[in-house]
Design an enzyme around this catalytic site. Structure first.
Site, PDB file in Angstrom:
ATOM      1  N   LYS A   1       3.102   8.394 -58.246  1.00 36.61           N
ATOM      2  CA  LYS A   1       2.216   7.516 -59.013  1.00 36.61           C
ATOM      3  C   LYS A   1       0.871   7.323 -58.340  1.00 36.61           C
ATOM      4  O   LYS A   1      -0.145   7.165 -59.011  1.00 36.61           O
ATOM      5  CB  LYS A   1       2.880   6.154 -59.242  1.00 36.61           C
TER       6      LYS A   1
ATOM      7  N   LYS B   1      11.711  16.947 -68.808  1.00 34.47           N
ATOM      8  CA  LYS B   1      12.384  15.754 -69.326  1.00 34.47           C
ATOM      9  C   LYS B   1      11.700  15.255 -70.599  1.00 34.47           C
ATOM     10  O   LYS B   1      10.487  15.369 -70.722  1.00 34.47           O
ATOM     11  CB  LYS B   1      12.304  14.626 -68.278  1.00 34.47           C
TER      12      LYS B   1
ATOM     13  N   LYS C   1       7.616   9.904 -72.602  1.00 31.95           N
ATOM     14  CA  LYS C   1       6.638   9.301 -73.508  1.00 31.95           C
ATOM     15  C   LYS C   1       5.255   9.842 -73.207  1.00 31.95           C
ATOM     16  O   LYS C   1       4.354   9.737 -74.025  1.00 31.95           O
ATOM     17  CB  LYS C   1       6.645   7.780 -73.366  1.00 31.95           C
TER      18      LYS C   1
END
Ligand code: TRP
Length: 337
Positions: free
Chosen positions: A115, A198, A201
């Site tokens: 991140k 995966k 979103k």
């Protein structure tokens, strides 16, 4: 009796991966073991560790709570609450735990590295300390079991580590070492466009995922156009090797229908995707449509959801308060006795 705790951030556009990989497992667990105590929070204090929109934070929190309820988390059997509504307790314990968390361990957290990206120097302390807050979320209730996805395993390890450090340093077996329940390992839901990624979103193409808010027509269309290969379905699970898209669709079918992959293969061996896909699509619509409908209903009028969140926060507080008091006592703080 287990005391189960888990949470999701209110940043998700919830999709089939979140449902099959997490929510559905929570619901099955709640129903299979009614003796357990369940705490399901919406971790809004974690959500603010990345840039976010303050005008939609509360709405997103209600949405996740609505998804919990619509999927089958029963507010009578489980406390459903926003982390920030017990934030004084979570936050205070986090500070105490921070004093027994080694920086070296935080430096190894892969989620932080992902991140923070290249510019880790500019990352906020909140993002860095994220795993300590997560440990506090769990330990403030002395939760025994934590159902999480594979990607949260490292954070759970740290929570166990911090709990063990506390017990050792203060010479008291106070914290239970929380057991990770790695759920959905068998139901890792992949993108409908690329079986090696995966379902997420953040993937650009909306066609790559089935959102919990998609209409039946959209679901059917996405499945119809899902990537496959030219071969018919194999007659054994081994035959799925090297065929990630086929494996993904079989996995989704199995999870949705509470079957094993073997059972699904036994039914569809040798069949073409043109025959399998409509079945998968009907099944998905059958299972997802009622959840979507219930979510819409809950979100149309905030009263019910707000009452559930308020009640959940009260239940959570009742569990957490005495634990925090005892932790502070063990650590030697002054208090009026
Ligand atoms: N970090 C978790 C995730 O991104 C969310 C989370 C926060 C959590 N606190 C938690 C999960 C406590 C389980 C228990 O999925």
């Amino acid at each position: 009796m287990k005391r189960i705790l888990s949470g999701m951030q209110p940043t998700y556009q919830l999709h089939l991966g979140n449902y099959l990989g997490a929510l559905k497992n929570w619901v099955d667990l709640q129903n299979a073991e009614p003796e357990n105590e369940n705490l399901y929070c919406v971790v809004d204090m974690h959500a603010i560790t990345m840039p976010y929109d303050r005008d939609s934070l509360a709405k997103a929190t209600r949405e996740i709570a609505a998804a919990y309820i619509a999927a089958g988390i029963d507010p009578k059997k489980s406390a459903i609450f926003a982390q920030s509504s017990v934030g004084d307790l979570h936050g205070e314990l986090m500070w105490l735990l921070a004093t027994m968390t080694q920086i070296g361990k935080l430096n190894r957290m892969t989620q932080f590295k992902d991140k923070a990206g290249k510019n880790a120097e500019k990352a906020g302390l909140g993002l860095y300390a994220y795993p300590v807050l997560m440990a506090a979320d769990i330990l403030i209730y002395n939760a025994t079991h934590v159902p999480v996805g594979e990607d949260q395993k490292q954070h759970l390890e740290l929570a166990r580590d911090i709990a063990a450090t506390f017990n050792h340093r203060y010479e008291k077996e106070f914290f239970t070492l929380p057991e990770p329940m790695i759920m959905g390992a068998a139901t890792r839901v992949m993108s409908l466009r690329d079986g090696s990624q995966k379902m997420s979103k953040s993937a650009e193409s909306d066609m790559s995922r089935i959102n919990l808010t998609d209409t039946p027509e959209m679901i059917a269309d996405k499945i119809k156009r899902a990537k496959t290969d030219p071969n018919p379905l194999p007659d054994s699970v081994e035959g799925l090797e090297g065929r990630p898209e086929a494996a993904n669709l079989i996995t989704i079918y199995a999870a949705m229908n509470n079957q094993t992959k073997e059972q699904v293969i036994a039914e569809f061996a040798g069949k073409q995707f043109s025959e399998f896909k409509p079945k998968l699509s009907d099944l998905t619509v059958e299972k997802i449509a009622p959840i979507t409908a219930r979510m819409r209903e809950l979100l149309a009028d905030q009263t019910e959801i707000d009452a559930i969140l308020k009640d959940g926060a009260e239940k959570a507080r009742l569990v957490a308060e005495p634990i925090l008091t005892e932790v502070k006592d063990i650590m030697g703080f002054w208090s009026l006795k």
